[in-house]
Design a protein around this motif. Structure first.
Motif, PDB file in Angstrom:
ATOM      1  N   ASP A  75       0.865  -1.183   0.000  1.00 51.65           N
ATOM      2  CA  ASP A  75       0.000   0.000   0.000  1.00 51.65           C
ATOM      3  C   ASP A  75       0.900   1.230   0.000  1.00 51.65           C
ATOM      4  OD1 ASP A  75      -2.821  -1.079   0.272  1.00 51.65           O
ATOM      5  OD2 ASP A  75      -1.847  -2.090   1.942  1.00 51.65           O
ATOM      6  N   LEU A  76       1.195   1.723  -1.178  1.00 49.65           N
ATOM      7  CA  LEU A  76       2.094   2.860  -1.338  1.00 49.65           C
ATOM      8  C   LEU A  76       1.286   4.130  -1.555  1.00 49.65           C
ATOM      9  CD1 LEU A  76       4.734   1.175  -3.669  1.00 49.65           C
ATOM     10  CD2 LEU A  76       4.560   1.118  -1.172  1.00 49.65           C
ATOM     11  N   GLY A  77       1.782   5.223  -1.005  1.00 53.16           N
ATOM     12  CA  GLY A  77       1.048   6.477  -1.086  1.00 53.16           C
ATOM     13  C   GLY A  77      -0.158   6.501  -0.180  1.00 53.16           C
ATOM     14  N   VAL A  78      -0.125   5.721   0.907  1.00 54.66           N
ATOM     15  CA  VAL A  78      -1.252   5.607   1.836  1.00 54.66           C
ATOM     16  C   VAL A  78      -0.812   6.079   3.213  1.00 54.66           C
ATOM     17  CG1 VAL A  78      -2.878   4.032   2.948  1.00 54.66           C
ATOM     18  CG2 VAL A  78      -2.259   3.688   0.551  1.00 54.66           C
ATOM     19  N   SER A  79      -1.576   6.979   3.808  1.00 53.23           N
ATOM     20  CA  SER A  79      -1.281   7.469   5.152  1.00 53.23           C
ATOM     21  C   SER A  79      -1.886   6.532   6.188  1.00 53.23           C
ATOM     22  CB  SER A  79      -1.853   8.877   5.333  1.00 53.23           C
ATOM     23  OG  SER A  79      -1.823   9.252   6.695  1.00 53.23           O
ATOM     24  N   LYS A  89      -6.229  -0.754   0.336  1.00 56.46           N
ATOM     25  CA  LYS A  89      -6.646  -1.553  -0.819  1.00 56.46           C
ATOM     26  C   LYS A  89      -6.132  -2.988  -0.747  1.00 56.46           C
ATOM     27  CE  LYS A  89      -6.713  -1.584  -5.867  1.00 56.46           C
ATOM     28  NZ  LYS A  89      -6.304  -0.882  -7.108  1.00 56.46           N
ATOM     29  N   GLU A  90      -4.819  -3.166  -0.609  1.00 57.49           N
ATOM     30  CA  GLU A  90      -4.269  -4.529  -0.657  1.00 57.49           C
ATOM     31  C   GLU A  90      -4.337  -5.217   0.697  1.00 57.49           C
ATOM     32  OE1 GLU A  90      -0.788  -5.431  -2.745  1.00 57.49           O
ATOM     33  OE2 GLU A  90      -1.120  -4.007  -4.370  1.00 57.49           O
ATOM     34  N   LEU A  91      -3.868  -4.559   1.755  1.00 57.23           N
ATOM     35  CA  LEU A  91      -3.904  -5.180   3.081  1.00 57.23           C
ATOM     36  C   LEU A  91      -5.352  -5.434   3.508  1.00 57.23           C
ATOM     37  CD1 LEU A  91      -2.406  -6.198   5.548  1.00 57.23           C
ATOM     38  CD2 LEU A  91      -2.403  -3.864   6.447  1.00 57.23           C
ATOM     39  N   GLY A  92      -6.250  -4.509   3.192  1.00 58.92           N
ATOM     40  CA  GLY A  92      -7.654  -4.687   3.543  1.00 58.92           C
ATOM     41  C   GLY A  92      -8.261  -5.914   2.892  1.00 58.92           C
ATOM     42  N   ASP A  93      -7.868  -6.214   1.656  1.00 60.45           N
ATOM     43  CA  ASP A  93      -8.394  -7.405   0.982  1.00 60.45           C
ATOM     44  C   ASP A  93      -7.945  -8.673   1.700  1.00 60.45           C
ATOM     45  OD1 ASP A  93      -9.674  -8.865  -1.195  1.00 60.45           O
ATOM     46  OD2 ASP A  93      -7.657  -9.341  -1.858  1.00 60.45           O
TER      47      ASP A  93
END
Length: 525
Positions: A75-79, A89-93
Motif C-alpha cells: 500500500d504505497l502512497g497511503v497514510s 486496498k491490498e492489506l484490507g483485501d
C-alpha cells in the motif's frame, strides 16, 4: 509473486536477491507458519525506507525464522493516520477476504503498519478472534504476551503523538505563511503560476489558464450555462487543473473561488462544498499575492451576481430533487450510469408540473431518455425477483481449526504410543487381557481419528444458511436492501432501444453470482 513483477524502482541487485529469497521461500515445508508481508509508505523521500528495502528485509527475516511468505500487501502512497489497515486496498483485501491463507503479519516497523491507538486495539482484537499474530522487524512484538500488548500500545501512542506533532507543525507553518503577501507553500489556484518578483515569490498569470478563466467569465456574463462552457473548453483541449475532462462543477468552482482575483484564500474542503474564503490581514484587508489579477474585484462581484441569479431560477427544483434509485445498477447500453432527472413546465393555470426521466449524461443528439422511471424500476425489480428471488441468503463465518488440530495431534500421538507398545518386545506385547485392552484402545483411537474431517483442522470460511430467501430479504428491506446487494454483487440492468424505438432492458448477472451474494460480517468496529 515473481521477480519480473517487482515494482519499477527496484534495482538489478535487489531483483536478483528477491529471486533468491523467493526460491528459498518455496523450499520451506508446507506446514511452516504462513506469513503475510505488509509494506506501506505514504511519501517516498531520501529519508524514508523504500518499499524494496522493506520487503527484502522482511523476506530475510522470514527465511531466518522459517516463515513461508504467502503474499505481500503493498500500500504505497497511503497514510496510516488516515486509513486503518482494514481500509487499505491490498492489506484490507487480505484482512477481510483472505484471512484463512496466513497465520501472521510481518511489517518493517510498527509505525509503517499503524499509527492510531484505536486502530491498534482493533487489530489486536481481530488477531485474538482469528488466531493471528503480528511481528515487527524493528520492534519486539508478540501478541501472545499481555506485556507485549501493553508495550505495543505504548509504541503506537508515541507514533500517534509524532503524527499529531507533525500536523501541528504544518498547521503552525500555514498560519504564519498565509499572512504573507508572497507565495511560500501550496499549489496556486487555476489561472496562476509562481514567479519571482524582486526578492519575493509571487503569483503571475498562466497565459493559457488565464485565457480560459477570462472566457468562462465572459460566457457566464452572456448567460451561457456552465455545462456548455465545459464542453467548449473540452473541444478546445484546454487542460484542466487535474488533467481530467471539464464539467460544470469545475467551471463554477473556479469562478466562485475568490483566489481568481489574486487574493490569498483558505478553506475549500468538501464539507463546505469547496467554498474558499479570503484570508484577511490584521487590518481586515484581503491579502494580495499577485500584481496582475485575472478578474478585478468588480468583475468578480458581477460574475457572482450572475451565478446567483441563475441559481435562484433553479432553487425550486432543488427541493424536489431526489437521488437516482439503483444508481450504478441501471446503465445505458454505452456503459454509463443512468441518472434520474426532473424537469418542470409551468401550465397556463400557473401550476408547475414536474416531469421525471432517466437519461444517459454522455449520449446527446438524439441521446437516450426514458420518460417513465417508475416503469424501469418496476421492470428491474421484477427481473431481479424472477432470477434471484429464490436464492437462499447465506452468511459467511470464520471457523478456526486449532481445536481440531490439537485433538488430531493428541490422537496421533496416542495411536503411535499404542502401536509401538504392541510391536515385538513392546510394553503391550504380552498374552492375555493386557494386549487385548491395548488393541481395543488402539481401535477406538483410530476410529475417533477417522471422524475428524481434515478440512476442520484448518482455518477456513464456512457458509451458514439463514433460513431466508432473497425475495423475503428484499420484501423486508425494500429498495435500499436490493440496491446494496445488486451493487456489491456487480449486477447491472442495461437499457437500450430497438430499431422500432421500443425500450429494451437486459439484466446482466455475473457467472459467480452465488458467491458474490454471500453476506459477510464486518469484523471491524
Amino acid at each position: 509473486m515473481t521477480a519480473t513483477k517487482a515494482a519499477p524502482e527496484w534495482t538489478a541487485e535487489e531483483l536478483a536477491e528477491l529471486a533468491d529469497l523467493q526460491a528459498r521461500n518455496d523450499a520451506l515445508p508446507e506446514d511452516a507458519p504462513r506469513g503475510l508481508l505488509s509494506v506501506r509508505l505514504s511519501i517516498l523521500t531520501e529519508g524514508t525506507t523504500s518499499p524494496a528495502r522493506q520487503e527484502l528485509d522482511l523476506r530475510r527475516h522470514a527465511i531466518r525464522e522459517g516463515v513461508k511468505v504467502v503474499g505481500v500487501a503493498r500500500d504505497l502512497g497511503v497514510s496510516a493516520t488516515k486509513k486503518a489497515p482494514w481500509e487499505r486496498k491490498e492489506l484490507g483485501d487480505w484482512l477481510n477476504n483472505r484471512t484463512p491463507e496466513f497465520d501472521l503479519i510481518l511489517f518493517w516497523k510498527l509505525d509503517r503498519f499503524i499509527r492510531r491507538i484505536s486502530d491498534l486495539h482493533e487489530v489486536i482484537k481481530w488477531c485474538e478472534k482469528f488466531g493471528k499474530n503480528l511481528i515487527s522487524l524493528n520492534d519486539t512484538l508478540d501478541l501472545s504476551s499481555a506485556m507485549t500488548q501493553a508495550m505495543v500500545t505504548f509504541v503506537a501512542a508515541v507514533a500517534e503523538i509524532e503524527a499529531a506533532n507533525t500536523k501541528t507543525r504544518v498547521s503552525s507553518h500555514w498560519e504564519y505563511t498565509k499572512q504573507q503577501d508572497q507565495w511560500r507553500i501550496g499549489k496556486p489556484s487555476y489561472g496562476y503560476k509562481t514567479a519571482r518578483v524582486g526578492d519575493k515569490l509571487r503569483l503571475a498569470q498562466d497565459p493559457k489558464q488565464a485565457r480560459a478563466v477570462r472566457y468562462m467569465y465572459q460566457a457566464v456574463m452572456r448567460g451561457v450555462p456552465a455545462n456548455r462552457i465545459a464542453k467548449v473548453l473540452d473541444r478546445a483541449k484546454v487542460p484542466t487543473y487535474s488533467n481530467r475532462k471539464w464539467n460544470n462543477q469545475q467551471v463554477l468552482r473556479i469562478l466562485r473561488n475568490p483566489a481568481v482575483k489574486g487574493v490569498r484564500t483558505e478553506g475549500g474542503t468538501k464539507a463546505t462544498t469547496y467554498k474558499s474564503k479570503p484570508v484577511l490581514d490584521k487590518q481586515g484587508q484581503e491579502i494580495r499575492v499577485t500584481d496582475d489579477p485575472i478578474l478585478t474585484d468588480k468583475e468578480f462581484e458581477s460574475v457572482q451576481a450572475a451565478l446567483a441569479t441563475r441559481s435562484k431560477k433553479r432553487r425550486h427544483h432543488e427541493k424536489n430533487r431526489r437521488p437516482t434509485r439503483f444508481l450504478g445498477v441501471l446503465k445505458h447500453e454505452c456503459g454509463r450510469n443512468l441518472n434520474e432527472t426532473n424537469n418542470y413546465k409551468e401550465l397556463s393555470t400557473g401550476e408547475v408540473k414536474e416531469y421525471r426521466y432517466l437519461r444517459c449524461p454522455d449520449c446527446r443528439k438524439p441521446g437516450f431518455v426514458t420518460p417513465d422511471p417508475e416503469h424501469v424500476y418496476k421492470a428491474l425489480w421484477q427481473a431481479v425477483f424472477a432470477r434471484l428471488g429464490g436464492y437462499e441468503v447465506l452468511r459467511r463465518e470464520y471457523a478456526r481449526g486449532d481445536e481440531n488440530r490439537r485433538e488430531r495431534k493428541r490422537l496421533e500421538e496416542s495411536i503411535a504410543y499404542y502401536m509401538s507398545g504392541l510391536e515385538h518386545g513392546g510394553r503391550f506385547d504380552k498374552a492375555g487381557s493386557i494386549r487385548e485392552k491395548a488393541e481395543a484402545t488402539l481401535d477406538a483411537l483410530m476410529n475417533e481419528l477417522t471422524k475428524i474431517d481434515p478440512d476442520s483442522t484448518k482455518d477456513r470460511w464456512i457458509y451458514e444458511n439463514t433460513g431466508m430467501t432473497y425475495a423475503q430479504h428484499w420484501n423486508t428491506g425494500g429498495v435500499e436492501a436490493m440496491e446494496r446487494d445488486l451493487l456489491s454483487a456487480g449486477i447491472t440492468f442495461r437499457l437500450g432501444r430497438q430499431e422500432d424505438g421500443e425500450l429494451l432492458g437486459q439484466l446482466i448477472i455475473p457467472y459467480d453470482i452465488k458467491e458474490r451474494l454471500i453476506r459477510m460480517n464486518n469484523n471491524w468496529s
